[in-house]
Design a protein around this motif. Structure first.
Motif, PDB file in Angstrom:
ATOM      1  N   PRO A  27      33.500   8.570 -28.229  1.00 24.80           N
ATOM      2  CA  PRO A  27      32.391   9.503 -28.445  1.00 24.80           C
ATOM      3  C   PRO A  27      32.122  10.429 -27.258  1.00 24.80           C
ATOM      4  O   PRO A  27      31.393  11.404 -27.394  1.00 24.80           O
ATOM      5  CB  PRO A  27      31.190   8.577 -28.689  1.00 24.80           C
ATOM      6  CG  PRO A  27      31.552   7.283 -28.049  1.00 24.80           C
ATOM      7  CD  PRO A  27      33.052   7.174 -28.114  1.00 24.80           C
ATOM      8  N   GLU A  30      35.497  12.841 -28.198  1.00 22.36           N
ATOM      9  CA  GLU A  30      35.825  13.014 -29.616  1.00 22.36           C
ATOM     10  C   GLU A  30      37.318  12.839 -29.916  1.00 22.36           C
ATOM     11  O   GLU A  30      37.806  13.265 -30.964  1.00 22.36           O
ATOM     12  CB  GLU A  30      35.306  14.368 -30.148  1.00 22.36           C
ATOM     13  CG  GLU A  30      33.815  14.548 -29.902  1.00 22.36           C
ATOM     14  CD  GLU A  30      33.260  15.871 -30.426  1.00 22.36           C
ATOM     15  OE1 GLU A  30      33.820  16.407 -31.394  1.00 22.36           O
ATOM     16  OE2 GLU A  30      32.248  16.339 -29.866  1.00 22.36           O
ATOM     17  N   ASP A 174      32.651   1.339 -35.846  1.00 25.91           N
ATOM     18  CA  ASP A 174      32.780   2.195 -34.660  1.00 25.91           C
ATOM     19  C   ASP A 174      33.375   1.463 -33.460  1.00 25.91           C
ATOM     20  O   ASP A 174      33.872   2.114 -32.542  1.00 25.91           O
ATOM     21  CB  ASP A 174      31.407   2.763 -34.270  1.00 25.91           C
ATOM     22  CG  ASP A 174      30.926   3.804 -35.269  1.00 25.91           C
ATOM     23  OD1 ASP A 174      31.634   4.807 -35.447  1.00 25.91           O
ATOM     24  OD2 ASP A 174      29.855   3.604 -35.873  1.00 25.91           O
ATOM     25  N   ASN A 315      28.321   8.103 -32.318  1.00 29.76           N
ATOM     26  CA  ASN A 315      29.068   8.969 -33.251  1.00 29.76           C
ATOM     27  C   ASN A 315      28.240  10.208 -33.599  1.00 29.76           C
ATOM     28  O   ASN A 315      27.060  10.318 -33.223  1.00 29.76           O
ATOM     29  CB  ASN A 315      29.487   8.183 -34.516  1.00 29.76           C
ATOM     30  CG  ASN A 315      28.308   7.576 -35.269  1.00 29.76           C
ATOM     31  OD1 ASN A 315      27.242   8.183 -35.357  1.00 29.76           O
ATOM     32  ND2 ASN A 315      28.490   6.378 -35.809  1.00 29.76           N
ATOM     33  N   TYR A 349      29.234  13.311 -28.140  1.00 26.81           N
ATOM     34  CA  TYR A 349      27.999  13.188 -28.930  1.00 26.81           C
ATOM     35  C   TYR A 349      26.787  12.915 -28.027  1.00 26.81           C
ATOM     36  O   TYR A 349      26.105  11.904 -28.181  1.00 26.81           O
ATOM     37  CB  TYR A 349      28.182  12.093 -29.981  1.00 26.81           C
ATOM     38  CG  TYR A 349      29.462  12.254 -30.771  1.00 26.81           C
ATOM     39  CD1 TYR A 349      29.730  13.439 -31.467  1.00 26.81           C
ATOM     40  CD2 TYR A 349      30.411  11.236 -30.817  1.00 26.81           C
ATOM     41  CE1 TYR A 349      30.910  13.604 -32.184  1.00 26.81           C
ATOM     42  CE2 TYR A 349      31.595  11.387 -31.538  1.00 26.81           C
ATOM     43  CZ  TYR A 349      31.836  12.571 -32.211  1.00 26.81           C
ATOM     44  OH  TYR A 349      33.000  12.722 -32.917  1.00 26.81           O
TER      45      TYR A 349
END
Ligand code: NAP
Ligand code: MG
Length: 462
Positions: A27, A30, A174, A315, A349
């Motif tokens: 995160p 990405e 995740d 995320n 994020y």
């Protein structure tokens, strides 16, 4: 670490029944860093059968031997701490130091505590003319979230194994790589085949199949209240035991006699740590109206200091959700004194450390779990008002009280409708029961109370 392309079931890494995969994303940038199989009901069934087959042998294993496997597991987590911390950083985005000290450090302490408890616990006692046995509840279906990926797993699997239960784990989509690293450690620790099984997959597919499986005796879930409600309904229909660790909206109550600067600084650090993705975070700071302006200025300065040191959210969906809450706070009339809804970086994020002043108890940001680096500061008139505000949500997971005098803080904490309260910045205790009042959950984790969740009693009369 390198991702496994199979599931750890019955002591080996075996291929999934289907071909679906989950891509694991870092995160912070990405980038896709690996992929794991997305298991379905067939994989869950295979894993539950393995866990059932292993149950009689593990339940009959002397507690001292179960304790020895848990001690070996703890030692392996210590030996692999660096690698696991890197894995947590890669898939959760937490800063490396936090990964080492908290994400890996806390689970090592918890695994160690259950190695000791398994050896020392009295699984049998005399009560009058009866002998009461504490027996394992059976096969455990464990469903865990991503926010503390290793801790949430160890907080369920260690007490389950100590109790003599066998386990099927469905970790968060995740953060499956940390779960795979944990499975490797369990294997190396010499835990017999089938005692611990890992099925990676999506919540509504693999998670739901696990909760519904008739071969599961206890569903232990940590995550959102919305999913927890579904799990409880499934378990209720099957008369299965359920343990739920759900959301929170905890209050940090600063009484007028407290060391204000310390209480505010520790309070801000508590909320910003792990980018606010902590169910027990003290997201509502309650300050006496006479000290309000000073507290707001201190909190704004403390939050501004975080700047770039904060990690991303897990995320894109969580990032959008948290930014939405910040916009809602502004729309409902709260005053931004640090941060805001704008994304601070182009990639990753991230959300800025955010502090709201002039928050009133009824506002959305004072009632709902945001799960991001967002603090709300509320003013109270007197102690009764502070108590009403502190208790005025559907949640009751944690909290903090600060006062000049410990007894004064304790008296207030005893009136809070919540499961765990830190007094004047009290430290984490891996033996202290953790769990929620009200809609924050059912049951307790950690220590002897956490062990009790995995045991059922039988009495023989003489
Ligand atoms: P979540 O959906 O409740 O996820 C928790 C676990 O349950 C994950 O393993 C998830 O799988 C699984 N799951 C999802 N739907 C399921 C279903 N129908 N049946 C069985 N299992 C299911 O939480 P989230 O979506 O990751 O986060 C949403 C919110 O939950 C957060 O914003 C936060 O408020 C709260 N939360 C609380 C905690 C806590 O410790 N109390 C932790 C995390 C999140 P997937 O990973 O595939 O979704
Ligand atoms: Mg989810």
């Amino acid at each position: 670490m390198k991702a496994h392309d199979g599931m750890y079931i019955d002591g080996t890494w075996r291929p999934a029944a289907g071909r679906d995969v989950i891509e694991v994303v870092n995160p912070a940038d990405e980038q896709v860093i690996g992929q794991v199989p997305a298991g379905d009901a067939r994989d869950v069934d295979t894993a539950v059968r393995a866990a059932r087959a292993a149950l009689p042998g593990w339940a009959a294993t002397p507690p001292a031997e179960r304790a020895a496997r848990l001690a070996a597991l703890r030692d392996l987590l210590v030996a692999r701490a660096g690698e696991i911390a890197e894995t947590v950083t890669a898939e959760l985005g937490s800063p490396p130091k936090l990964s080492q000290t908290v994400h890996v450090g806390a689970p090592i302490a918890v695994a160690g505590s259950y190695a000791e408890l398994a050896a020392a616990h009295a699984f049998e006692e005399r009560v009058g003319n009866s002998t009461v046995y504490q027996e394992p509840i059976g096969v455990v279906g464990a469903i865990t979230p991503w926010n503390y990926p290793l801790h949430q797993i160890v907080a369920k699997v260690a007490p389950a194994l100590a109790a003599g239960c066998t386990v099927v784990l469905k970790p968060a989509e995740d953060t499956p790589l940390t779960a795979q690293a944990f499975a490797e450690a369990v294997h190396e620790a010499g835990v017999p085949a089938g005692v611990f099984n890992l099925v990676t997959g999506l919540g509504p597919v693999a998670g739901q199949a696990l909760a519904e499986h008739p071969g599961v005796d206890l569903v232990s879930f940590t995550g959102s209240t919305a999913v927890g409600r579904k799990i409880a309904a499934i378990a209720g229909a099957a008369v299965k035991k359920v343990a739920l660790e759900l959301g929170g909206k905890s209050a940090n109550v600063i009484l007028p006699s407290a060391d204000l600067a310390r209480a505010v600084n520790v309070g801000v650090a508590n909320v910003m740590s792990n980018s606010g993705q902590t169910c027990s975070a003290w997201t509502r700071m309650l300050v006496h109206r006479d000290q309000y302006d000073e507290a707001v200025a201190l909190a704004a300065a403390a939050a501004a200091k975080y700047g770039d040191r904060i990690g991303p959210l897990v995320n894109a969906k969580q990032q959008a959700r948290v930014r939405g809450y910040i916009e809602k706070g502004v729309a409902e009339g709260a005053r931004l004194v640090a941060g805001g809804p704008e994304a601070p970086r182009e990639r990753g994020y991230f959300v800025s450390p955010t502090v709201f002043a002039d928050v009133t108890p009824g506002m959305t940001i004072a009632q709902e779990e945001i799960f991001g680096p967002v603090l709300s500061i509320l003013a109270y008139q007197d102690e009764e008002d502070a108590l009403r505000i502190a208790n005025g949500t559907v949640y009751g997971l944690a909290g903090a009280v600060w006062a000049g005098d410990e007894a004064e803080a304790v008296a207030f904490a005893r009136r809070m409708e919540t499961g765990q309260v830190d007094i004047n910045g009290g430290r984490f205790n891996p033996l202290a029961p953790f769990g929620g009042y009200k809609q924050s959950g059912v049951g307790r984790e950690l220590g002897v109370h956490g062990l009790a969740e995995y045991l059922q009693t039988k009495s023989l009369q003489f």
